[in-house]
Design a protein around this motif. Structure first.
Motif, PDB file in Angstrom:
ATOM      1  N   PHE A  28       0.790  -1.263  -0.011  1.00 53.27           N
ATOM      2  CA  PHE A  28       0.090   0.101   0.163  1.00 53.27           C
ATOM      3  C   PHE A  28       0.996   1.093   0.095  1.00 53.27           C
ATOM      4  CE2 PHE A  28       0.779   0.855   4.433  1.00 53.27           C
ATOM      5  CZ  PHE A  28       0.962  -0.279   5.148  1.00 53.27           C
ATOM      6  N   PHE A  29       0.401   2.305  -0.368  1.00 50.01           N
ATOM      7  CA  PHE A  29       1.157   3.516  -0.691  1.00 50.01           C
ATOM      8  C   PHE A  29       0.961   4.314   0.874  1.00 50.01           C
ATOM      9  CE2 PHE A  29       0.872   8.212  -1.262  1.00 50.01           C
ATOM     10  CZ  PHE A  29       2.250   8.312  -1.551  1.00 50.01           C
ATOM     11  N   SER A  30      -0.094   4.364   1.535  1.00 48.41           N
ATOM     12  CA  SER A  30      -0.084   4.983   2.913  1.00 48.41           C
ATOM     13  C   SER A  30      -1.326   4.496   3.696  1.00 48.41           C
ATOM     14  CB  SER A  30      -0.338   6.686   2.620  1.00 48.41           C
ATOM     15  OG  SER A  30      -1.429   7.021   1.717  1.00 48.41           O
ATOM     16  N   ILE A  31      -1.657   5.044   4.648  1.00 47.13           N
ATOM     17  CA  ILE A  31      -2.676   4.685   5.586  1.00 47.13           C
ATOM     18  C   ILE A  31      -3.347   5.929   6.163  1.00 47.13           C
ATOM     19  CG2 ILE A  31      -3.404   3.551   7.789  1.00 47.13           C
ATOM     20  CD1 ILE A  31      -1.559   1.205   7.204  1.00 47.13           C
ATOM     21  N   ASP A  32      -4.655   5.894   6.001  1.00 41.47           N
ATOM     22  CA  ASP A  32      -5.208   7.207   6.478  1.00 41.47           C
ATOM     23  C   ASP A  32      -5.715   6.677   7.914  1.00 41.47           C
ATOM     24  OD1 ASP A  32      -7.867   9.207   5.253  1.00 41.47           O
ATOM     25  OD2 ASP A  32      -6.506   9.472   7.000  1.00 41.47           O
ATOM     26  N   ALA A  33      -7.196   6.560   8.224  1.00 40.53           N
ATOM     27  CA  ALA A  33      -7.654   6.142   9.500  1.00 40.53           C
ATOM     28  C   ALA A  33      -7.461   4.894   9.843  1.00 40.53           C
ATOM     29  CB  ALA A  33      -9.000   6.647   9.361  1.00 40.53           C
ATOM     30  N   MET A  34      -7.143   4.790  11.299  1.00 44.63           N
ATOM     31  CA  MET A  34      -7.002   3.685  11.841  1.00 44.63           C
ATOM     32  C   MET A  34      -8.119   3.501  13.098  1.00 44.63           C
ATOM     33  SD  MET A  34      -2.819   3.170  11.794  1.00 44.63           S
ATOM     34  CE  MET A  34      -2.949   1.052  11.878  1.00 44.63           C
ATOM     35  N   GLY A  35      -8.575   2.255  13.128  1.00 43.78           N
ATOM     36  CA  GLY A  35      -9.574   2.155  14.432  1.00 43.78           C
ATOM     37  C   GLY A  35      -9.815   0.644  14.769  1.00 43.78           C
ATOM     38  N   TRP A  36     -10.643   0.872  15.783  1.00 43.36           N
ATOM     39  CA  TRP A  36     -11.131  -0.414  16.519  1.00 43.36           C
ATOM     40  C   TRP A  36     -12.514  -0.485  16.276  1.00 43.36           C
ATOM     41  CZ3 TRP A  36      -7.776  -4.281  17.764  1.00 43.36           C
ATOM     42  CH2 TRP A  36      -6.568  -3.746  17.951  1.00 43.36           C
ATOM     43  N   ASN A  96      -9.376  -1.999  12.195  1.00 42.22           N
ATOM     44  CA  ASN A  96      -9.818  -1.580  10.879  1.00 42.22           C
ATOM     45  C   ASN A  96      -8.781  -0.466  10.332  1.00 42.22           C
ATOM     46  OD1 ASN A  96     -11.471   0.737   9.197  1.00 42.22           O
ATOM     47  ND2 ASN A  96     -11.986  -1.021   8.670  1.00 42.22           N
ATOM     48  N   VAL A  97      -8.442  -0.480   9.164  1.00 45.15           N
ATOM     49  CA  VAL A  97      -7.494   0.418   8.607  1.00 45.15           C
ATOM     50  C   VAL A  97      -8.000   0.812   7.261  1.00 45.15           C
ATOM     51  CG1 VAL A  97      -5.334   0.459   7.520  1.00 45.15           C
ATOM     52  CG2 VAL A  97      -5.238  -0.527   9.556  1.00 45.15           C
ATOM     53  N   GLN A  98      -7.958   2.096   6.857  1.00 43.29           N
ATOM     54  CA  GLN A  98      -8.150   2.811   5.641  1.00 43.29           C
ATOM     55  C   GLN A  98      -6.883   3.189   4.905  1.00 43.29           C
ATOM     56  OE1 GLN A  98     -11.392   3.420   4.361  1.00 43.29           O
ATOM     57  NE2 GLN A  98     -12.221   2.548   6.302  1.00 43.29           N
ATOM     58  N   ALA A  99      -6.417   2.141   3.974  1.00 41.41           N
ATOM     59  CA  ALA A  99      -5.341   2.042   3.216  1.00 41.41           C
ATOM     60  C   ALA A  99      -5.439   2.596   1.793  1.00 41.41           C
ATOM     61  CB  ALA A  99      -4.807   1.020   3.276  1.00 41.41           C
ATOM     62  N   ARG A 100      -4.500   3.648   1.310  1.00 45.81           N
ATOM     63  CA  ARG A 100      -4.500   3.896   0.072  1.00 45.81           C
ATOM     64  C   ARG A 100      -3.420   3.273  -0.525  1.00 45.81           C
ATOM     65  NH1 ARG A 100      -6.275   8.972  -0.791  1.00 45.81           N
ATOM     66  NH2 ARG A 100      -5.997   9.358   1.363  1.00 45.81           N
ATOM     67  N   LEU A 101      -3.804   2.499  -1.869  1.00 47.07           N
ATOM     68  CA  LEU A 101      -3.026   1.455  -2.349  1.00 47.07           C
ATOM     69  C   LEU A 101      -2.068   2.375  -3.645  1.00 47.07           C
ATOM     70  CD1 LEU A 101      -5.317  -1.502  -2.986  1.00 47.07           C
ATOM     71  CD2 LEU A 101      -4.005  -0.911  -1.146  1.00 47.07           C
ATOM     72  N   VAL A 102      -2.717   3.295  -4.023  1.00 53.83           N
ATOM     73  CA  VAL A 102      -2.097   3.939  -5.100  1.00 53.83           C
ATOM     74  C   VAL A 102      -2.147   5.454  -4.485  1.00 53.83           C
ATOM     75  CG1 VAL A 102      -2.000   4.545  -7.661  1.00 53.83           C
ATOM     76  CG2 VAL A 102      -2.687   2.284  -6.906  1.00 53.83           C
ATOM     77  N   PRO A 103      -1.023   6.313  -5.144  1.00 52.74           N
ATOM     78  CA  PRO A 103      -1.152   7.918  -4.821  1.00 52.74           C
ATOM     79  C   PRO A 103      -2.138   8.481  -5.502  1.00 52.74           C
ATOM     80  CG  PRO A 103       1.154   7.261  -4.860  1.00 52.74           C
ATOM     81  CD  PRO A 103       0.438   5.950  -5.427  1.00 52.74           C
ATOM     82  N   GLY A 104      -3.122   9.432  -4.889  1.00 48.53           N
ATOM     83  CA  GLY A 104      -4.034   9.872  -5.331  1.00 48.53           C
ATOM     84  C   GLY A 104      -5.600   9.454  -5.652  1.00 48.53           C
ATOM     85  N   MET A 105      -5.240   8.002  -5.169  1.00 49.45           N
ATOM     86  CA  MET A 105      -6.767   7.441  -5.033  1.00 49.45           C
ATOM     87  C   MET A 105      -7.235   7.457  -3.966  1.00 49.45           C
ATOM     88  SD  MET A 105      -6.958   6.707  -8.475  1.00 49.45           S
ATOM     89  CE  MET A 105      -8.360   5.523  -8.576  1.00 49.45           C
ATOM     90  N   ARG A 106      -8.611   6.760  -3.638  1.00 51.06           N
ATOM     91  CA  ARG A 106      -9.087   6.746  -2.537  1.00 51.06           C
ATOM     92  C   ARG A 106      -8.835   5.609  -1.598  1.00 51.06           C
ATOM     93  NH1 ARG A 106     -14.973   3.351  -2.596  1.00 51.06           N
ATOM     94  NH2 ARG A 106     -13.724   3.013  -0.542  1.00 51.06           N
ATOM     95  N   THR A 107      -9.107   5.686  -0.504  1.00 53.13           N
ATOM     96  CA  THR A 107      -8.563   4.599   0.657  1.00 53.13           C
ATOM     97  C   THR A 107      -9.714   3.544   0.521  1.00 53.13           C
ATOM     98  OG1 THR A 107      -9.853   5.627   2.404  1.00 53.13           O
ATOM     99  CG2 THR A 107      -7.427   6.189   1.930  1.00 53.13           C
TER     100      THR A 107
END
Length: 121
Positions: A28-36, A96-107
Motif C-alpha cells: 500500500f502507499f499510505s494509511i489514513d484512518a485506523m480504528g477499532w 480496521n485500517v483505511q489504506a491508500r493503495l495508489v497515490p491520489g486514489m481513494r482509500t
C-alpha cells in the motif's frame, strides 16, 4: 494488499485493563484512518474508536473516557488501551485500517482477524 495482525485480547476481571495492538503490512502507499470495532454475540459490529492520520480521535459513547487510542505511523500500528473494563465490553474486537493503495486514489477498508476480549469475574 493489506494484512492486519491483532494482539492483546484475553480474559480480564471487571475493572481491569487490556491493551490491544494492530499492525499493518503489505502493499500500500499510505494509511489514513485506523480504528477499532467490536461485535458481541447477538449484536452488530460497532465502532469503538478511530484515529486519523493526523491524530484526530473519535470514541463511541460507551467508552465514557475509559479507552485511549493511539498510533505509531512509522510502524503502521494502532493501539487501544482499555481501562475500567465492564462485562458489557465483552466482544470480539476488530482492527480496521483505511489504506491508500495508489497515490491520489481513494482509500479502502481492511479488517483484522479479530481478538476476543472477555470481561468476567
Amino acid at each position: 494488499q493489506v494484512q492486519l495482525v491483532e494482539s492483546g485480547g484475553g480474559l480480564v476481571q471487571p475493572g481491569g485493563s487490556l491493551r490491544l495492538s494492530c499492525s499493518a503490512s503489505g502493499r500500500f502507499f499510505s494509511i489514513d484512518a485506523m480504528g477499532w470495532y467490536r461485535q458481541a454475540p447477538g449484536n452488530q459490529r460497532e465502532l469503538v474508536s478511530v484515529i486519523s492520520s493526523t491524530g484526530s480521535v473519535q470514541y463511541a459513547d460507551f467508552v465514557q473516557g475509559r479507552f485511549t487510542i493511539s498510533r505509531d505511523n512509522a510502524e503502521n500500528t494502532v493501539y487501544v488501551e482499555m481501562n475500567s473494563l465492564k462485562p458489557e465490553d465483552t466482544a470480539v474486537y476488530y482492527c480496521n485500517v483505511q489504506a491508500r493503495l495508489v497515490p491520489g486514489m481513494r482509500t479502502y477498508p481492511y479488517w483484522g482477524q479479530g481478538t476476543q476480549v472477555t470481561v468476567s469475574s
